[in-house]
Design a protein around this motif. Structure first.
Motif, short mmCIF file in Angstrom:
data_model
loop_
_atom_site.label_atom_id
_atom_site.label_comp_id
_atom_site.label_asym_id
_atom_site.label_seq_id
_atom_site.Cartn_x
_atom_site.Cartn_y
_atom_site.Cartn_z
N LYS A 104 17.56 -6.25 -2.66
CA LYS A 104 16.37 -6.65 -1.90
C LYS A 104 16.53 -8.05 -1.35
CE LYS A 104 12.92 -3.73 -4.24
NZ LYS A 104 12.91 -2.60 -3.32
N LYS A 144 9.34 -8.90 -6.96
CA LYS A 144 10.34 -7.82 -6.89
C LYS A 144 11.66 -8.24 -7.52
CE LYS A 144 8.54 -5.93 -2.56
NZ LYS A 144 8.78 -5.48 -1.20
N VAL A 154 9.10 -3.27 -8.55
CA VAL A 154 8.11 -4.00 -7.75
C VAL A 154 6.81 -4.12 -8.55
CG1 VAL A 154 6.71 -3.97 -5.65
CG2 VAL A 154 9.09 -3.21 -5.58
N GLU A 186 6.65 -12.40 -2.87
CA GLU A 186 6.21 -12.31 -1.48
C GLU A 186 4.73 -12.10 -1.34
OE1 GLU A 186 8.76 -9.19 0.16
OE2 GLU A 186 7.13 -7.75 -0.01
N GLU A 187 4.24 -12.38 -0.14
CA GLU A 187 2.81 -12.21 0.13
C GLU A 187 2.47 -10.73 0.10
OE1 GLU A 187 1.47 -12.91 4.19
OE2 GLU A 187 3.42 -12.36 4.97
N LEU A 189 0.79 -7.56 1.54
CA LEU A 189 0.36 -7.09 2.87
C LEU A 189 -0.69 -6.02 2.69
CD1 LEU A 189 3.83 -6.75 4.66
CD2 LEU A 189 2.21 -8.65 4.81
N GLU A 193 0.53 2.33 4.77
CA GLU A 193 1.98 2.45 4.61
C GLU A 193 2.51 3.70 5.29
OE1 GLU A 193 2.50 1.55 0.37
OE2 GLU A 193 4.65 1.81 0.74
N LYS A 215 2.71 8.34 -3.70
CA LYS A 215 3.56 7.92 -4.82
C LYS A 215 2.90 8.08 -6.19
CE LYS A 215 6.97 5.07 -2.59
NZ LYS A 215 6.72 4.22 -1.42
N LEU A 283 8.44 -3.32 4.76
CA LEU A 283 8.31 -3.58 3.32
C LEU A 283 9.66 -3.51 2.66
CD1 LEU A 283 5.33 -1.41 2.04
CD2 LEU A 283 5.43 -3.89 2.24
N GLU A 284 10.41 -2.49 3.05
CA GLU A 284 11.72 -2.32 2.43
C GLU A 284 12.55 -1.38 3.29
OE1 GLU A 284 12.16 0.10 -1.00
OE2 GLU A 284 10.73 1.59 -0.34
P1 AMP Z 1 9.25 -1.29 -2.31
O1 AMP Z 1 10.15 -0.68 -3.35
O2 AMP Z 1 9.65 -2.65 -1.88
O3 AMP Z 1 8.89 -0.36 -1.19
O4 AMP Z 1 7.87 -1.43 -3.04
C1 AMP Z 1 7.23 -0.32 -3.66
C2 AMP Z 1 5.81 -0.26 -3.23
O5 AMP Z 1 5.14 -1.49 -3.52
C3 AMP Z 1 5.65 -0.09 -1.74
O6 AMP Z 1 5.75 1.26 -1.39
C4 AMP Z 1 4.28 -0.70 -1.50
O7 AMP Z 1 3.27 0.25 -1.81
C5 AMP Z 1 4.21 -1.80 -2.51
N1 AMP Z 1 4.59 -3.07 -1.89
C6 AMP Z 1 5.83 -3.63 -1.82
N2 AMP Z 1 5.81 -4.81 -1.18
C7 AMP Z 1 4.54 -5.04 -0.83
C8 AMP Z 1 3.86 -6.10 -0.13
N3 AMP Z 1 4.50 -7.18 0.29
N4 AMP Z 1 2.54 -5.96 0.07
C9 AMP Z 1 1.87 -4.87 -0.37
N5 AMP Z 1 2.43 -3.85 -1.05
C10 AMP Z 1 3.75 -3.93 -1.27
#
Ligand code: AMP
Ligand code: GLY
Length: 425
Positions: A104, A144, A154, A186-187, A189, A193, A215, A283-284
């Protein structure tokens, strides 16, 4: 044409199902597949899927034209590099390109360098630096772990103290071992999604319809996180403006940036997107299809899925037009009794004898965590199977998926009743 599919879940089953409907695909091999894939393919016996050299030898000996890799682990571990060193055609990113999912920190620094919209962040292995950034953010705060954590790395912390605790747990190695030795803060958001998938050949790409995953285990997005309990596509939450933002501000600079970094991106770019006040932010990234998103995208591709992957693997997407079905797809996952906490006792899967007439051409089952014994199928995995429905509206597709689900029985079967609720409310 002969194809190897690497993987064993519903995602890989759905790819095999799409390919098996194509005239030109004469043979599908699975490494390793599941208890139901042998109906449409041949299992590669006696080769550990972690042994990429042996798999590549098998592909050579059997004149395989194309290998498709489902899960991230073999990609991150370099299966594509090994196959390419033997001049075999394989669809997926190199290990270097797969860092977009494997780390990440790599991904966030890449997004920043190429000015791709994403959440503001700090990455570090230094507690004080992370704490200081936490103090500048409003809650909730996102923490994360850098490496692969099976979707668990996360943490959305409700308070500043909770965020700091999460940082401590990761840096000490207690929470995620090596994967947490570097941390991103991180901030948060606040938006909706989406899952977007671009088939890429390093230079060009084809964007597939936007999907939405579910999820959490329970209706109303309650309960623990899972691999995904259902999905639908295309989602009406997306419009041409968002697609265009993703093409121009996300995919194009990503492909250009990866070329500049010396690791052109070939394979599936899975963009986890948050739309905040109409603005698309990454986000990713994942470097493979989502599961269960793949299971509804496969039946929505009307043109050849083989050509899409083959041309993706041979830098030839430019010459391809793809045709997408104008219907909608909804899939609902049936999981075993104790999912996602622990494994459950194997349970025989029984289908109603008569398939409802409306389902014959508009619904099907995708098998995931199943084993076959004496010609009977048993639910043995966490996510066992999926009921997929297609229709002219999301509601029609969803009704068919649930009608199909009602015809499938096994002890402990659990599923969500509200898949696609965001689109129907
Ligand atoms: P990721 O594996 O980075 O996708 O994170 C898993 C889940 O966490 C995502 O599907 C989002 O629902 C939530 N998430 C990750 N980053 C953020 C963010 N910066 N703001 C809000 N929700 C987030
Ligand atoms: N469905 C989300 C994922 O495959 O990561």
């Amino acid at each position: 044409m002969k194809v190897i599919i690497v993987g064993s879940g519903g995602r890989e089953y759905s790819i095999a199902r799409a390919l098996s409907g194509e005239e030109k695909v004469k043979k599908i091999y699975f490494a390793p597949g599941n208890g139901a894939t042998e109906d449409i393919s041949q299992k590669i016996e006696n080769i550990d899927i972690k042994d990429f050299e042996k798999l590549a030898s098998f592909a050579k000996q059997n004149c395989v034209d194309l290998t498709i890799v489902g899960p991230e682990a073999p990609l991150v571990n370099g299966i594509v590099d090994v196959f390419k060193s033997h001049r075999l055609t394989i669809f997926g990113p190199s290990a270097n390109a797969a860092r977009l999912e494997g780390s990440k920190v790599y991904m966030k620094n890449f997004l920043k360098k190429y000015k791709i919209p994403t959440a503001k962040y700090v990455e570090s292995d230094n507690k004080d630096e992370l704490y200081s950034f936490i103090d500048t953010l409003p809650s909730p705060i996102v923490v994360k772990a850098d490496g692969l954590c099976g979707g668990k790395g996360v943490i959305i912390a409700k308070t500043h103290d909770e965020a700091k605790e999460a940082v401590d747990g990761m840096l000490s190695g207690d929470s995620f071992g090596e994967a947490g030795k570097k941390v991103i803060v991180e901030e948060f958001l606040d938006g909706f999604e989406l899952s977007l998938f671009a088939i890429c050949d390093g230079e060009d790409f084809k964007l597939l319809p936007a999907a939405q995953d579910h999820k959490r285990l329970k209706d109303g997005d309650e309960g623990p996180n899972t691999g995904g309990m259902g999905a639908y596509a295309p989602t009406p939450l997306v419009n041409e403006d968002i697609y265009e933002q993703v093409r121009q501000n996300v995919i194009k600079p990503t492909l250009k940036g990866m070329r500049e970094e010396g690791c052109p991106f070939e394979g599936v770019l899975f963009i986890g997107l948050m739309v905040v006040n109409g603005e698309a932010k990454v986000l990713e990234y994942n470097v493979r299809f989502g599961d269960p998103e793949c299971e509804i995208l496969m039946p929505l591709i009307k043109s050849s899925v083989y050509d899409l992957f083959y041309k993706g693997a041979t830098k030839d997407l430019d010459s391809l037009d793809i045709e997408i079905d104008d219907r909608y797809g909804v899939c609902v996952v049936a999981a075993s009794r104790h999912y996602p906490y622990k494994s459950s006792v194997p349970a025989e899967i029984v289908m109603d004898k008569v398939v409802h007439k409306d389902l014959e051409d508009n619904a099907h089952i995708v098998y995931a965590g199943v084993d076959k014994e004496d010609d009977k199928l048993f639910a043995t995995g966490g996510r066992v199977l999926l009921a997929v429905g297609l229709g002219n509206s999301i509601k029609e597709a969803r009704d068919r998926a649930y009608l199909m689900m009602g015809q499938i029985h096994f002890e402990g079967k659990q599923y969500r009743n509200d898949i696609a609720y965001q689109a129907l409310r």
